[in-house]
Write a protein that holds these residues in place. Sequence first.
Motif, short mmCIF file in Angstrom:
data_model
loop_
_atom_site.label_atom_id
_atom_site.label_comp_id
_atom_site.label_asym_id
_atom_site.label_seq_id
_atom_site.Cartn_x
_atom_site.Cartn_y
_atom_site.Cartn_z
N TRP A 90 2.98 15.38 -23.56
CA TRP A 90 2.96 15.09 -25.00
C TRP A 90 2.46 16.31 -25.77
CZ3 TRP A 90 -0.82 14.78 -28.81
CH2 TRP A 90 -0.44 14.14 -30.00
N ALA A 91 1.37 16.93 -25.27
CA ALA A 91 0.83 18.13 -25.92
C ALA A 91 1.81 19.29 -25.81
CB ALA A 91 -0.51 18.51 -25.27
N ASP A 92 2.52 19.37 -24.69
CA ASP A 92 3.53 20.41 -24.48
C ASP A 92 4.65 20.29 -25.52
OD1 ASP A 92 4.61 22.59 -22.88
OD2 ASP A 92 6.12 21.16 -22.23
N ALA A 93 5.05 19.05 -25.82
CA ALA A 93 6.07 18.82 -26.84
C ALA A 93 5.58 19.24 -28.22
CB ALA A 93 6.49 17.35 -26.84
N CYS A 94 4.32 18.93 -28.51
CA CYS A 94 3.73 19.35 -29.80
C CYS A 94 3.68 20.86 -29.91
CB CYS A 94 2.32 18.77 -29.94
SG CYS A 94 2.28 16.96 -30.07
N ILE A 117 -0.42 29.26 -30.54
CA ILE A 117 -1.21 30.10 -29.64
C ILE A 117 -2.59 29.49 -29.39
CG2 ILE A 117 -2.33 32.35 -29.39
CD1 ILE A 117 0.07 33.56 -30.88
N VAL A 118 -3.25 29.08 -30.46
CA VAL A 118 -4.56 28.45 -30.31
C VAL A 118 -4.44 27.14 -29.54
CG1 VAL A 118 -6.50 27.40 -31.54
CG2 VAL A 118 -5.52 29.54 -32.37
N GLY A 119 -3.39 26.36 -29.85
CA GLY A 119 -3.18 25.10 -29.15
C GLY A 119 -2.92 25.30 -27.67
N PHE A 120 -2.12 26.32 -27.33
CA PHE A 120 -1.86 26.62 -25.92
C PHE A 120 -3.15 26.96 -25.20
CE2 PHE A 120 -1.58 30.35 -23.10
CZ PHE A 120 -1.05 29.73 -21.98
N ALA A 121 -3.98 27.80 -25.81
CA ALA A 121 -5.24 28.19 -25.18
C ALA A 121 -6.14 26.98 -24.95
CB ALA A 121 -5.96 29.22 -26.06
N ALA A 122 -6.18 26.08 -25.93
CA ALA A 122 -7.02 24.88 -25.80
C ALA A 122 -6.50 23.96 -24.72
CB ALA A 122 -7.07 24.15 -27.14
N ILE A 123 -5.18 23.77 -24.65
CA ILE A 123 -4.59 22.89 -23.63
C ILE A 123 -4.83 23.46 -22.24
CG2 ILE A 123 -2.46 21.89 -22.74
CD1 ILE A 123 -1.39 21.99 -25.64
N TRP A 124 -4.63 24.76 -22.10
CA TRP A 124 -4.80 25.39 -20.80
C TRP A 124 -6.25 25.29 -20.34
CZ3 TRP A 124 -7.50 29.42 -18.53
CH2 TRP A 124 -7.05 29.81 -17.26
N CYS A 125 -7.19 25.52 -21.24
CA CYS A 125 -8.61 25.39 -20.89
C CYS A 125 -8.93 23.96 -20.47
CB CYS A 125 -9.48 25.79 -22.08
SG CYS A 125 -9.54 27.58 -22.39
N SER A 126 -8.34 22.99 -21.16
CA SER A 126 -8.59 21.59 -20.83
C SER A 126 -8.09 21.24 -19.43
CB SER A 126 -7.93 20.67 -21.86
OG SER A 126 -8.45 20.91 -23.14
N LYS A 136 -7.22 23.52 -16.91
CA LYS A 136 -7.65 24.42 -15.83
C LYS A 136 -9.16 24.54 -15.71
CE LYS A 136 -6.70 27.60 -12.70
NZ LYS A 136 -5.94 27.29 -11.47
N ILE A 137 -9.81 24.89 -16.81
CA ILE A 137 -11.24 25.19 -16.76
C ILE A 137 -12.10 23.93 -16.81
CG2 ILE A 137 -13.13 26.42 -17.89
CD1 ILE A 137 -11.08 28.43 -18.89
N LEU A 138 -11.79 23.05 -17.78
CA LEU A 138 -12.63 21.87 -17.97
C LEU A 138 -12.53 20.87 -16.81
CD1 LEU A 138 -12.28 21.21 -21.80
CD2 LEU A 138 -14.05 22.45 -20.55
N SER A 139 -11.45 20.96 -16.02
CA SER A 139 -11.35 20.08 -14.86
C SER A 139 -12.45 20.39 -13.85
CB SER A 139 -9.97 20.22 -14.20
OG SER A 139 -9.80 21.54 -13.70
N THR A 140 -12.79 21.68 -13.72
CA THR A 140 -13.89 22.08 -12.83
C THR A 140 -15.22 21.57 -13.35
OG1 THR A 140 -12.66 24.09 -12.25
CG2 THR A 140 -15.01 24.03 -11.72
N VAL A 141 -15.42 21.68 -14.66
CA VAL A 141 -16.65 21.17 -15.28
C VAL A 141 -16.76 19.67 -15.08
CG1 VAL A 141 -17.91 20.92 -17.45
CG2 VAL A 141 -16.66 23.02 -16.97
N ASP A 142 -15.64 18.97 -15.25
CA ASP A 142 -15.62 17.52 -15.10
C ASP A 142 -16.01 17.10 -13.68
OD1 ASP A 142 -15.02 14.83 -16.04
OD2 ASP A 142 -13.25 14.94 -14.76
N LYS A 143 -15.54 17.86 -12.69
CA LYS A 143 -15.87 17.54 -11.30
C LYS A 143 -17.37 17.75 -11.03
CE LYS A 143 -11.34 18.56 -9.31
NZ LYS A 143 -10.58 19.46 -8.41
#
Length: 231
Positions: free
Chosen positions: A110-114, A128-137, A139-146
């Motif tokens: 859904w975010a990819d379509a947006c 560009i800002v949206g892509f960076a935020a989605i990627w961080c969510s 890739k990076i935040l998954s590690t934090v969540d674990k």
Amino acid sequence: MVLEKIAVLKELTIFSVLLRTVLAMVFSGILGYEREKKGRPAGFRTYMVVCIGSEIAMMTGIFLSRELGSTDPSRIAAQVISGIGFLGAGTILVTRQNQVKGLTTAAGLWADACLGLALGSGFYSGAIVGFAAIWCSLKILSTVDKRLGKTARVFGVYVEFVSIKDLSAFLAYGRGHGCKMDGLEIVRSKDVDGNRVVGATMTLHFDTPVSHEKVIEEFGRLEGVQFIKEI
């Protein structure tokens, strides 16, 4: 942003269309590759096609609006958002243990379509800002969540027992050690060898946070427990 200040990039020229498409392929390809590495049903190619399709839909809406003079360019974009909902639903699976999988992948589509719609409209800074935020969510935040989720007070588990008596002993053991259990659902099935087993999903409540590994290890070694996993 610099890209948005260049007038030629705001118009639907062959150069701007090419730039938007290339950005859509790059951004969605990176997001899709991250999903594909984790073995998700929607990966590299799916993300790329969704983003490019959304971008084309948005540009088509803008083109028709300029050519016809009265068409609302957001109409096609609105239909894209609705359509992606059906596509995302296809990535959501409910296992026989009542475990829901694919929610993050569906949200990512859904975010990819947006993202594609933003690029198609020439909103480069937002894309560009949206892509960076989605990627961080993803890739990076998954590690934090674990890391944050190493301990918890509430666990959902699926357990397979040899017989219903073993299930009763399991419940008694949990209650005797300060663990409250609810949401019990029992299903009868067969293991990999074809033997009948009693499967059960339930929610375990502890008074203090405990580690996931400790819960699985402690309850998994009880007599009659053939298989246990967190859901």
